[in-house]
Scaffold this motif. Structure first.
Motif, PDB file in Angstrom:
ATOM      1  N   GLN A   1      -1.123   4.975 -11.211  1.00  0.00           N
ATOM      2  CA  GLN A   1      -0.322   4.038 -10.443  1.00  0.00           C
ATOM      3  C   GLN A   1      -0.928   3.892  -9.057  1.00  0.00           C
ATOM      4  OE1 GLN A   1       2.090   2.346 -11.646  1.00  0.00           O
ATOM      5  NE2 GLN A   1       3.028   1.416  -9.833  1.00  0.00           N
ATOM      6  N   VAL A   2      -1.128   2.654  -8.636  1.00  0.00           N
ATOM      7  CA  VAL A   2      -1.692   2.377  -7.317  1.00  0.00           C
ATOM      8  C   VAL A   2      -0.551   2.214  -6.329  1.00  0.00           C
ATOM      9  CG1 VAL A   2      -3.021   0.739  -5.964  1.00  0.00           C
ATOM     10  CG2 VAL A   2      -3.711   1.278  -8.321  1.00  0.00           C
ATOM     11  N   GLN A   3      -0.634   2.894  -5.213  1.00  0.00           N
ATOM     12  CA  GLN A   3       0.398   2.793  -4.182  1.00  0.00           C
ATOM     13  C   GLN A   3      -0.243   2.471  -2.848  1.00  0.00           C
ATOM     14  OE1 GLN A   3       4.189   3.584  -4.170  1.00  0.00           O
ATOM     15  NE2 GLN A   3       3.578   2.165  -2.548  1.00  0.00           N
ATOM     16  N   VAL A  24      -5.668   1.598   0.275  1.00  0.00           N
ATOM     17  CA  VAL A  24      -5.573   1.731  -1.191  1.00  0.00           C
ATOM     18  C   VAL A  24      -6.733   2.597  -1.651  1.00  0.00           C
ATOM     19  CG1 VAL A  24      -4.398  -0.478  -1.530  1.00  0.00           C
ATOM     20  CG2 VAL A  24      -6.913  -0.382  -1.574  1.00  0.00           C
ATOM     21  N   ALA A  98       0.273  -5.717  -0.539  1.00  0.00           N
ATOM     22  CA  ALA A  98       0.251  -5.813  -1.997  1.00  0.00           C
ATOM     23  C   ALA A  98      -1.176  -6.058  -2.460  1.00  0.00           C
ATOM     24  CB  ALA A  98       1.162  -6.945  -2.476  1.00  0.00           C
ATOM     25  N   THR A  99      -1.448  -5.678  -3.701  1.00  0.00           N
ATOM     26  CA  THR A  99      -2.780  -5.859  -4.241  1.00  0.00           C
ATOM     27  C   THR A  99      -2.729  -6.351  -5.682  1.00  0.00           C
ATOM     28  OG1 THR A  99      -4.903  -4.776  -4.654  1.00  0.00           O
ATOM     29  CG2 THR A  99      -2.950  -3.426  -4.933  1.00  0.00           C
ATOM     30  N   TYR A 113       1.111 -10.445  -7.715  1.00  0.00           N
ATOM     31  CA  TYR A 113       0.613  -9.158  -7.222  1.00  0.00           C
ATOM     32  C   TYR A 113       1.242  -8.000  -7.987  1.00  0.00           C
ATOM     33  CZ  TYR A 113      -1.667 -11.860  -3.700  1.00  0.00           C
ATOM     34  OH  TYR A 113      -2.484 -12.762  -3.090  1.00  0.00           O
ATOM     35  N   ASP A 114       0.410  -7.002  -8.283  1.00  0.00           N
ATOM     36  CA  ASP A 114       0.807  -5.952  -9.197  1.00  0.00           C
ATOM     37  C   ASP A 114       1.340  -4.701  -8.518  1.00  0.00           C
ATOM     38  OD1 ASP A 114      -2.091  -7.187 -10.414  1.00  0.00           O
ATOM     39  OD2 ASP A 114      -0.331  -7.235 -11.727  1.00  0.00           O
ATOM     40  N   TYR A 115       0.782  -4.383  -7.365  1.00  0.00           N
ATOM     41  CA  TYR A 115       1.133  -3.124  -6.710  1.00  0.00           C
ATOM     42  C   TYR A 115       1.571  -3.389  -5.277  1.00  0.00           C
ATOM     43  CZ  TYR A 115      -1.502  -1.426 -10.693  1.00  0.00           C
ATOM     44  OH  TYR A 115      -1.957  -1.200 -11.969  1.00  0.00           O
ATOM     45  N   TRP A 116       2.630  -2.678  -4.879  1.00  0.00           N
ATOM     46  CA  TRP A 116       3.252  -2.918  -3.578  1.00  0.00           C
ATOM     47  C   TRP A 116       3.442  -1.617  -2.811  1.00  0.00           C
ATOM     48  CZ3 TRP A 116       4.834  -7.787  -1.864  1.00  0.00           C
ATOM     49  CH2 TRP A 116       4.683  -8.824  -2.800  1.00  0.00           C
TER      50      TRP A 116
END
Length: 126
Positions: A1-3, A24, A98-99, A113-116
């Motif tokens: 999981q990207v945070q 990131v 976000a990314t 966007y997938d990661y926040w």
């Protein structure tokens, strides 16, 4: 999981400046659309700016911040910045990084966007 992890928010007077940072993992920074969004109480989340990392192309801004905000990258630190100058009370909001791990940036629509990140508060007083 990207945070994504944001920092740099705070309280300033109108006309002041702040610089937000978003970190990131390096493997994400090496090919992703990086963006900043903001959300004020009772309002929808608004796209502020995006840029394609790590090349730095596809920089795009919301009309409300053009000429005042600048999005940029520090590839050595896998960091995306949002330099905010000439701040106004209406810029007050929670700012989110976000990314979207893809080649290029196509939209400031939050659904893209997938990661926040958790957000950092910006408050501008008049």
């Amino acid at each position: 999981q990207v945070q994504p992890v944001e920092s740099g928010g705070g309280s300033v007077q109108a006309g002041g400046s702040l610089r937000l940072s978003c970190v990131v993992p390096e493997y994400v920074h090496n090919s992703a659309c990086m963006a900043w969004f903001r959300q004020a109480p009772g309002k929808e989340r608004e796209g502020v700016a995006h840029i394609y990392s790590p090349i730095g192309r596809d920089a795009r801004y919301a009309d409300s911040v053009k000429g005042r905000f600048t999005i940029s990258l520090d590839n050595a630190k896998a960091t995306t910045f949002l330099q905010m100058n000439s701040l106004r009370p209406e810029d007050s909001a929670m700012y989110y990084c976000a990314t979207a791990p893809r080649v290029g940036c196509i939209s400031l629509n939050p659904s893209r966007y997938d990661y926040w990140g958790q957000g950092t508060q910006v408050t501008v007083s008049s």
